[in-house]
Design an enzyme around this catalytic site. Structure first.
Site, short mmCIF file in Angstrom:
data_model
loop_
_atom_site.label_atom_id
_atom_site.label_comp_id
_atom_site.label_asym_id
_atom_site.label_seq_id
_atom_site.Cartn_x
_atom_site.Cartn_y
_atom_site.Cartn_z
N HIS A 332 0.97 -0.93 0.12
CA HIS A 332 -0.65 -0.19 0.19
C HIS A 332 0.76 1.23 -0.16
O HIS A 332 2.62 1.37 0.15
CB HIS A 332 -0.80 0.29 1.42
CG HIS A 332 -0.41 -0.06 2.55
ND1 HIS A 332 0.58 1.11 3.33
CD2 HIS A 332 -0.25 -0.75 3.31
CE1 HIS A 332 1.11 0.99 4.03
NE2 HIS A 332 0.68 -0.07 4.31
N CYS A 350 3.98 -4.86 6.53
CA CYS A 350 3.54 -4.36 5.35
C CYS A 350 4.51 -4.24 4.40
O CYS A 350 5.45 -3.38 4.75
CB CYS A 350 2.37 -3.27 5.05
SG CYS A 350 0.85 -3.46 6.13
#
Length: 403
Positions: A332, A350
């Site tokens: 992201h 992440c």
């Protein structure tokens, strides 16, 4: 599934139709009556007098019929040309004709609590056309199971997407269930089912090829679970056929040491992006993950993945989110780490990148595309999303209940 009420205290075991009378009977109707209320006496008298007839036999004489019961359709004084036994939502019952085509016998289980229609055609020895339509209801099972599958009919998915089925009840006889599951592909592949426990403890079985699917492959999942005994009196109810297609080979490789992600399409490198992966004690999973979904904006709250205290975070409107695991791994946009991409691993697991790069990546990938992380630690678990590709082929095959 709601059970259809019995139509009478006693079932009609064998139902006959003569060519001369031309009367269609419904099986399992009230004694002496068909669905329209007409008497069966004329048909029985005609049968006993010897004319050709088609007879449907539900075998047990019980009403409703047990799901384990074989159904036979007989042409008395003639031969059968076609027989179909089907139920809405449960599909068609498989069966075979005897060598002389006088008897059809079912070969697949019946679904519990279902109403079936029998449609048969044949010819009498004198050449007269024989037809028969009958119906019967099966006994409702006290305990049933269903499987939730991960591919939508008519969808296009990435080359790493396995076929995954998660069951709502524990499956004791996994072999019996697996025998009634099939995946076919064009072009054909070498593939196998493998059983596991999903992250919530439910029984799950995945099918994957030995290697990634080839782009353009057409795949069909067939679930013939209606009437399958999974053990302990647990019966299946589903009859499904799901067709889907494999799209372009969009593959991504994240190098934790280099802090880059290289994205290729059908073997050609598109771009190499600078990224920031998990910092110490929050390292990004090693191994291959598969894109599960993507959304343009999401709220990320560390409490949902068990991170509290000084490392806690709660961020609204995180952009261009590509989900890789149900445990919370995403690729992201992470503008708060600007200046660290390609230089420092600073996330909580992440794969972060600039907003511009995240938007580009978001537009390239789709569910089923593989993202492989190298030079990290702790390989992603097979049941954490689709970690299927981190199991070597020989081990994967041993996970089949039929191996």
């Amino acid at each position: 599934m709601q059970q259809s009420p019995p139509r009478g205290r006693r079932g009609v075991r064998s139902l006959a139709l003569t060519a001369a009378v031309g009367l269609a009977l419904a099986g399992c109707s009230a004694a002496g009556q068909n669905k329209s209320g007409s008497s069966t006496t004329a048909v029985e008298d005609a049968k006993n007098s010897g004319p050709s007839a088609i007879v449907v036999d539900t075998g047990s004489g019980e009403t409703p019929v047990p799901v384990s019961q074989k159904i036979t359709v007989k042409a008395e004084g003639g031969s059968l040309t076609s027989v179909e036994v089907s139920s809405p939502g449960h599909g068609t019952v498989a069966g075979s004709l005897s060598p002389d085509k006088s008897i059809w016998t079912s070969s697949s289980p019946l679904a519990p609590g279902a109403e079936y229609t029998v449609t048969a055609q044949g010819a009498g020895n004198g050449g007269a056309k024989l037809t028969k339509t009958a119906s019967f209801t099966t006994q409702a099972a006290a305990n049933t199971f269903v499987g939730t599958y991960n591919v939508d009919k008519g969808s296009t998915v990435g080359v790493a997407m396995p076929v995954s089925i998660t069951f709502n009840k524990p499956i004791q006889d996994k072999a019996a269930v697996e025998r009634k599951l099939a995946v076919t592909a064009s072009p054909a592949v070498d593939g196998s089912w493998s059983w596991m426990k999903d992250r919530d403890g439910k029984d799950r079985v995945d099918y994957r090829p030995k290697e990634y699917w080839k782009p353009g492959t057409d795949v069909t999942l067939r679930m013939d679970l209606a009437g399958v005994d999974a053990g302990g009196g647990l019966y299946g109810t589903q009859q499904r056929e799901v067709n889907f297609r494999i799209g372009d080979a969009v593959t991504s490789t994240v190098d934790v040491e280099k802090k880059t992600m290289t994205v290729a399409k059908n073997g050609k490198v598109l771009r190499t992006l600078n990224v920031s992966t998990g910092k110490k004690d929050f390292e990004t999973w090693n191994g291959t993950m598969v894109v599960l979904s993507k959304v343009p904006s999401i709220r990320m709250n560390s409490a949902t993945v068990g991170i509290f205290g000084p490392e806690a975070y709660d961020m609204e409107d995180v952009k261009w989110d590509v989900q890789l695991t149900p445990s919370g791994t995403y690729a992201h946009a992470a503008p708060w780490n600007e200046g660290k991409f390609g230089r420092v691993n600073a996330s909580h697991g992440c794969i972060g990148m600039s907003t511009e790069d995240a938007k580009w990546f978001f537009d390239q990938v789709n569910p089923g595309d593989p993202v492989t992380v190298v030079n990290s630690v702790d390989t992603v678990a097979v049941n954490n999303g689709y970690g299927d590709w981190n199991v070597d082929w020989a081990t994967w095959q041993k996970g089949s209940a039929l191996s």
